[in-house]
Write a protein that holds these residues in place. Structure first.
Motif, short mmCIF file in Angstrom:
data_model
loop_
_atom_site.label_atom_id
_atom_site.label_comp_id
_atom_site.label_asym_id
_atom_site.label_seq_id
_atom_site.Cartn_x
_atom_site.Cartn_y
_atom_site.Cartn_z
N SER A 1 2.86 -12.77 -31.99
CA SER A 1 4.12 -12.69 -31.11
C SER A 1 4.06 -13.57 -29.91
O SER A 1 5.20 -13.91 -29.32
CB SER A 1 4.08 -11.08 -30.47
N SER A 2 2.98 -14.10 -29.31
CA SER A 2 2.99 -15.08 -28.18
C SER A 2 1.88 -16.11 -28.29
O SER A 2 1.23 -16.19 -29.39
CB SER A 2 2.79 -14.25 -26.82
N ASP A 3 1.92 -17.02 -27.37
CA ASP A 3 0.92 -18.06 -27.41
C ASP A 3 -0.62 -17.82 -27.55
O ASP A 3 -1.46 -18.10 -28.34
CB ASP A 3 1.12 -19.02 -26.36
N ASP A 4 -0.87 -16.56 -26.60
CA ASP A 4 -2.24 -16.10 -26.87
C ASP A 4 -2.72 -15.55 -28.02
O ASP A 4 -3.54 -15.48 -28.50
CB ASP A 4 -2.49 -15.04 -25.61
N GLN A 5 -1.50 -14.85 -28.58
CA GLN A 5 -1.65 -13.89 -29.81
C GLN A 5 -1.74 -14.77 -30.67
O GLN A 5 -2.31 -14.50 -31.96
CB GLN A 5 -0.41 -12.87 -29.83
N SER A 6 -1.04 -16.15 -30.85
CA SER A 6 -1.10 -16.98 -31.90
C SER A 6 -2.33 -17.97 -31.83
O SER A 6 -2.68 -18.49 -32.82
CB SER A 6 0.13 -17.86 -31.92
N GLU A 7 -2.88 -18.18 -31.01
CA GLU A 7 -4.18 -18.95 -30.82
C GLU A 7 -5.13 -18.12 -31.25
O GLU A 7 -5.62 -17.13 -30.81
CB GLU A 7 -4.30 -19.48 -29.41
N THR A 8 -5.97 -18.79 -32.24
CA THR A 8 -7.13 -18.12 -32.79
C THR A 8 -8.31 -18.70 -32.27
O THR A 8 -8.50 -19.89 -32.02
CB THR A 8 -7.20 -18.61 -34.11
N VAL A 9 -9.23 -17.70 -31.76
CA VAL A 9 -10.66 -18.06 -31.03
C VAL A 9 -11.48 -17.23 -31.77
O VAL A 9 -11.16 -16.58 -32.73
CB VAL A 9 -10.63 -17.49 -29.43
N TYR A 10 -12.96 -17.45 -31.89
CA TYR A 10 -13.84 -16.92 -32.46
C TYR A 10 -15.06 -16.31 -31.62
O TYR A 10 -15.42 -16.79 -30.54
CB TYR A 10 -14.49 -18.12 -33.37
N VAL A 11 -15.52 -15.09 -32.04
CA VAL A 11 -16.62 -14.43 -31.18
C VAL A 11 -17.78 -14.39 -32.30
O VAL A 11 -17.53 -14.54 -33.36
CB VAL A 11 -16.10 -12.96 -30.78
N THR A 12 -18.96 -14.10 -31.55
CA THR A 12 -20.01 -13.87 -32.59
C THR A 12 -20.33 -12.41 -32.60
O THR A 12 -19.86 -11.56 -31.85
CB THR A 12 -21.29 -14.43 -31.86
N ASP A 13 -21.29 -12.24 -33.34
CA ASP A 13 -21.58 -10.64 -33.56
C ASP A 13 -22.34 -10.07 -32.20
O ASP A 13 -22.11 -8.86 -31.91
CB ASP A 13 -22.56 -10.54 -34.73
N THR A 14 -23.12 -10.93 -31.70
CA THR A 14 -23.65 -10.32 -30.48
C THR A 14 -23.26 -11.03 -28.91
O THR A 14 -23.78 -10.42 -28.04
CB THR A 14 -25.20 -10.90 -30.54
N GLY A 15 -22.30 -11.91 -28.98
CA GLY A 15 -22.22 -12.42 -27.86
C GLY A 15 -20.99 -11.86 -27.10
O GLY A 15 -20.41 -10.94 -27.52
N SER A 16 -20.96 -12.45 -25.81
CA SER A 16 -19.67 -11.74 -24.91
C SER A 16 -18.72 -12.90 -24.69
O SER A 16 -17.96 -12.81 -23.87
CB SER A 16 -20.48 -11.30 -23.61
N LYS A 17 -18.79 -14.18 -25.37
CA LYS A 17 -17.99 -15.04 -25.01
C LYS A 17 -17.17 -15.30 -26.23
O LYS A 17 -17.42 -15.10 -27.41
CB LYS A 17 -18.85 -16.36 -24.83
N TYR A 18 -15.74 -16.11 -26.12
CA TYR A 18 -14.96 -16.66 -27.25
C TYR A 18 -15.08 -18.02 -27.43
O TYR A 18 -15.30 -18.55 -26.24
CB TYR A 18 -13.68 -15.81 -27.04
#
Length: 186
Positions: free
Chosen positions: A136-153
């Protein structure tokens, strides 16, 4: 008359000799019989002593078995409890394995949808294979990655994504409280 006396005396002597001989034979037989009887009585007494000792051993072993029975019953109850717990854990493992497979299928579907969308020059892909959060939007179309244990994307290729990388829309990552990686900027 002497002939009759001789005969009577001889007869008396013979009777006495026969009696002595018979007495010796019977006495020897009696001694043998009584000796054999005494040996049997000694053997019987020995066997009775062994039987008594074995009966005492059986009583001791029965007492030990009676004392051990509560511990045996407790161990059986523990085995039953642990078996039940193991079965419950196996059920959980089976459920989680099934969920993992379902999630992997979703990831594969999303990857396939994302690659078909990017290879078609930005044309929209089938909306049934891509969740609304990705479209639906730029934030929603941009894919980022998270880890199993971290707090950052993270952005694709970030060095912190070596062990795990879970794709997610930028807006979803922010909504879940993830913040940008200081190395890649997310």
């Amino acid at each position: 008359m002497d002939g009759k006396k001789f005969d009577k005396n001889t007869l008396k002597t013979l009777v006495i000799a026969a009696s002595l001989l018979l007495n010796c034979i019977l006495g020897g037989a009696s001694y043998t019989y009584y000796h054999h009887l005494a040996e049997q009585m000694n053997e019987t007494a020995s066997l009775q002593s062994q039987v008594s000792h074995l009966e005492d051993s059986v009583s001791d072993l029965q007492a030990q078995a009676d004392e051990s029975q509560p511990a045996i019953d407790d161990l059986k109850a523990q085995v039953a409890s642990l078996t039940e717990e193991k079965n419950g854990l196996q059920t959980q493992v089976d459920t989680l394995t099934s969920q993992k497979a379902d999630l992997q299928n979703q990831v594969d579907t999303l990857k396939a949808g994302a690659s078909s969308g990017s290879s078609s020059g930005g044309s929209s892909s089938d909306s049934s294979s891509v969740p609304a959060a990705y479209s639906s939007s730029d934030d929603q179309s941009e894919t980022v990655y998270v880890t199993d244990t971290g707090s950052k994307y993270h952005s694709a290729g970030c060095r912190y994504l070596k062990k795990s990388q879970i794709p997610m829309s930028l807006s979803e990552a922010k909504r879940q409280g993830y913040t940008a990686c200081s190395v890649c900027g997310g």
